[in-house]
Design an enzyme around this catalytic site. Structure first.
Site, short mmCIF file in Angstrom:
data_model
loop_
_atom_site.label_atom_id
_atom_site.label_comp_id
_atom_site.label_asym_id
_atom_site.label_seq_id
_atom_site.Cartn_x
_atom_site.Cartn_y
_atom_site.Cartn_z
N CYS A 69 3.02 -2.94 -0.32
CA CYS A 69 4.31 -2.25 -0.42
C CYS A 69 4.28 -1.01 0.47
CB CYS A 69 4.54 -1.90 -1.89
SG CYS A 69 5.70 -0.56 -2.20
N CYS A 72 5.38 2.30 -1.00
CA CYS A 72 4.36 2.81 -1.94
C CYS A 72 3.32 3.63 -1.19
CB CYS A 72 3.63 1.66 -2.63
SG CYS A 72 4.68 0.68 -3.71
#
Ligand SMILES: [Zn+2]
Length: 143
Positions: A69, A72
């Site tokens: 991700c 993230c």
């Protein structure tokens, strides 16, 4: 009588009662002797997550993230910054692609996702890529 606070160890989950005056001295766990992660954002696993949530007296903020991700990874430094600035709040992270049970348990469908809990109960969650100041404002609004 000095004020005390109960902190969960991010490694073994043990409860540690500490005088609040000792929080700035990089306190260690009385059980496993590892760092209690004050002012940090320790990485948890399925097992330590539940103990960290139930055994901490202060507000707990968990960053659910995954290596694949991109937002993230971009948010990680912001989260560490917020943790450093708000050492009385218990920040921690869990990598949901390695610990799928945790993501499923919390019904995490999008990443990154921050979940705030107090005394084992969820108070709020914050989704998406956020700045350090976004995170700090949100956390302060809950405490
Ligand atoms: Zn410990």
């Amino acid at each position: 009588m000095s004020e005390t606070v109960i902190l969960a160890c991010p490694q073994c989950g043990a409860k540690n009662r500490l005088p609040t005056s000792k929080l700035n001295n990089k306190p260690k766990c009385g059980n496993c002797h590892k760092s209690l992660g004050v002012g940090e954002a320790s990485e948890l696993n399925n097992k330590s997550l539940s103990k960290f949530i139930s055994n901490n007296e202060p507000l707990v903020v968990i960053d659910f993230w995954a290596a694949r991700c991109q937002p993230c990874l971009m948010m990680a430094p912001n989260f560490y910054h917020a943790a450093k600035k708000l050492p009385t709040v218990r920040f921690a992270k869990i990598q949901t692609d390695r610990h799928e049970q945790a993501g499923a348990e919390f019904g995490i469908r999008s990443l990154p996702m921050l979940v705030a809990l107090k005394n084992g109960h969820e108070m709020d969650r914050l989704s998406g890529l956020r700045t350090a100041s976004d995170i700090m404002h949100w956390v302060k609004s809950l405490s």
